[in-house]
Motif scaffolding. Structure first.
Motif, PDB file in Angstrom:
ATOM      1  N   LYS A  31      33.260  41.762  54.369  1.00  0.00           N
ATOM      2  CA  LYS A  31      32.707  40.624  55.112  1.00  0.00           C
ATOM      3  C   LYS A  31      31.485  41.073  55.912  1.00  0.00           C
ATOM      4  O   LYS A  31      31.514  42.093  56.604  1.00  0.00           O
ATOM      5  N   ASN A  32      30.423  40.307  55.791  1.00  0.00           N
ATOM      6  CA  ASN A  32      29.169  40.520  56.530  1.00  0.00           C
ATOM      7  C   ASN A  32      28.381  41.767  56.115  1.00  0.00           C
ATOM      8  O   ASN A  32      27.386  42.096  56.744  1.00  0.00           O
ATOM      9  N   HIS A  33      28.813  42.463  55.074  1.00  0.00           N
ATOM     10  CA  HIS A  33      28.049  43.604  54.557  1.00  0.00           C
ATOM     11  C   HIS A  33      26.944  43.104  53.620  1.00  0.00           C
ATOM     12  O   HIS A  33      27.034  42.011  53.059  1.00  0.00           O
ATOM     13  N   ILE A  34      25.943  43.941  53.429  1.00  0.00           N
ATOM     14  CA  ILE A  34      24.897  43.682  52.443  1.00  0.00           C
ATOM     15  C   ILE A  34      25.148  44.602  51.256  1.00  0.00           C
ATOM     16  O   ILE A  34      25.264  45.820  51.415  1.00  0.00           O
ATOM     17  N   VAL A  35      25.279  44.002  50.081  1.00  0.00           N
ATOM     18  CA  VAL A  35      25.454  44.785  48.852  1.00  0.00           C
ATOM     19  C   VAL A  35      24.077  45.093  48.287  1.00  0.00           C
ATOM     20  O   VAL A  35      23.178  44.250  48.293  1.00  0.00           O
ATOM     21  N   ILE A  36      23.900  46.311  47.794  1.00  0.00           N
ATOM     22  CA  ILE A  36      22.616  46.717  47.226  1.00  0.00           C
ATOM     23  C   ILE A  36      22.854  47.472  45.924  1.00  0.00           C
ATOM     24  O   ILE A  36      23.805  48.252  45.816  1.00  0.00           O
ATOM     25  N   THR A  37      22.048  47.189  44.915  1.00  0.00           N
ATOM     26  CA  THR A  37      22.068  47.947  43.658  1.00  0.00           C
ATOM     27  C   THR A  37      20.649  48.407  43.372  1.00  0.00           C
ATOM     28  O   THR A  37      19.688  47.706  43.677  1.00  0.00           O
ATOM     29  N   THR A  38      20.515  49.576  42.784  1.00  0.00           N
ATOM     30  CA  THR A  38      19.184  50.164  42.630  1.00  0.00           C
ATOM     31  C   THR A  38      18.701  50.298  41.198  1.00  0.00           C
ATOM     32  O   THR A  38      17.537  50.602  40.977  1.00  0.00           O
ATOM     33  N   SER A  39      19.573  50.106  40.228  1.00  0.00           N
ATOM     34  CA  SER A  39      19.154  50.400  38.859  1.00  0.00           C
ATOM     35  C   SER A  39      19.996  49.643  37.843  1.00  0.00           C
ATOM     36  O   SER A  39      21.136  49.275  38.112  1.00  0.00           O
ATOM     37  N   GLY A  40      19.399  49.452  36.683  1.00  0.00           N
ATOM     38  CA  GLY A  40      20.116  48.915  35.540  1.00  0.00           C
ATOM     39  C   GLY A  40      20.044  49.881  34.380  1.00  0.00           C
ATOM     40  O   GLY A  40      20.230  49.512  33.223  1.00  0.00           O
ATOM     41  N   SER A  41      19.771  51.158  34.685  1.00  0.00           N
ATOM     42  CA  SER A  41      19.553  52.139  33.619  1.00  0.00           C
ATOM     43  C   SER A  41      20.801  52.438  32.804  1.00  0.00           C
ATOM     44  O   SER A  41      20.708  52.960  31.700  1.00  0.00           O
TER      45      SER A  41
END
Length: 198
Positions: A31-41
């Motif tokens: 809850k209230n966190h920010i999800v981040i992804t950096t790649s689709g490799s």
């Protein structure tokens, strides 16, 4: 596709994934966190032209980590970020969806994760660059960071004759501003794209 399926009238253009109560409860910690992804490799068909520089993703985290908690999702082979809860390669698709459903926001590039976020109504900031336009594959409810360069949309997977100018133009401070803008709307419902098929 609507014609092929003989669908008529008002059609909400939104994927839907239904999670169980237990799946949602198990991810309440996000809850209230920010999800981040950096790649689709690690994708079946990786596309380098969709990738934003991982150093810029780190700068976004650095700009916001004093006031917000981050969760990094994606493949175990994605470059790790600092000051995040690192869950790369540790979640199933359904667990990822449950985390997104509880999270405040997703920051990512164009790809599967943005569609998964939309399916569970998770606000998102999507880094488009210029390979494709948001109106071609995105959602109006998201903040889509797009570079309208002269060669866009190119639809090229990995070859770029302009050194990924469209991605290089996007600055971490621009993405930070988009994140803050979206977080301010957190209690507002996400509008669906609508098609009226006669």
């Amino acid at each position: 596709m609507a014609d092929d399926l003989q669908l008529k009238g008002k059609i909400d253009l939104k994927p839907v994934l239904i999670l169980t109560v237990n799946e949602l409860k198990a991810a309440q910690w996000a809850k209230n966190h920010i999800v981040i992804t950096t790649s689709g490799s690690a994708a079946l068909f990786p596309m380098g032209n969709k990738e934003w520089d991982v150093k810029k993703y780190q700068q976004v985290v650095d700009l916001l980590c004093q006031t917000h908690k981050f969760i990094q999702l994606g493949s175990q082979t994605d470059a790790p970020l600092k000051n995040v809860i690192d869950l790369r390669g540790k979640t199933t698709i359904r667990q990822t969806a449950a985390i997104l459903s509880n999270a405040a926001l997703l920051v990512s590039h164009v790809g599967f994760m943005m569609h998964l976020a939309r399916s569970v109504d998770c606000r998102s900031v999507i880094i488009y660059g210029g390979r494709e336009r948001p109106d071609q594959s995105g959602y109006i409810s998201f903040k889509n960071v797009y570079s309208a360069v002269e060669c866009s949309p190119c639809w090229l997977h990995n070859t770029c004759h302009y050194d990924k100018k469209c991605m290089q133009m996007i600055l971490p401070c621009t993405v930070e501003a988009a994140v803050i803008e979206q977080l301010a709307l957190i209690n507002e419902p996400l509008p669906a794209d609508i098609l009226y098929n006669g």
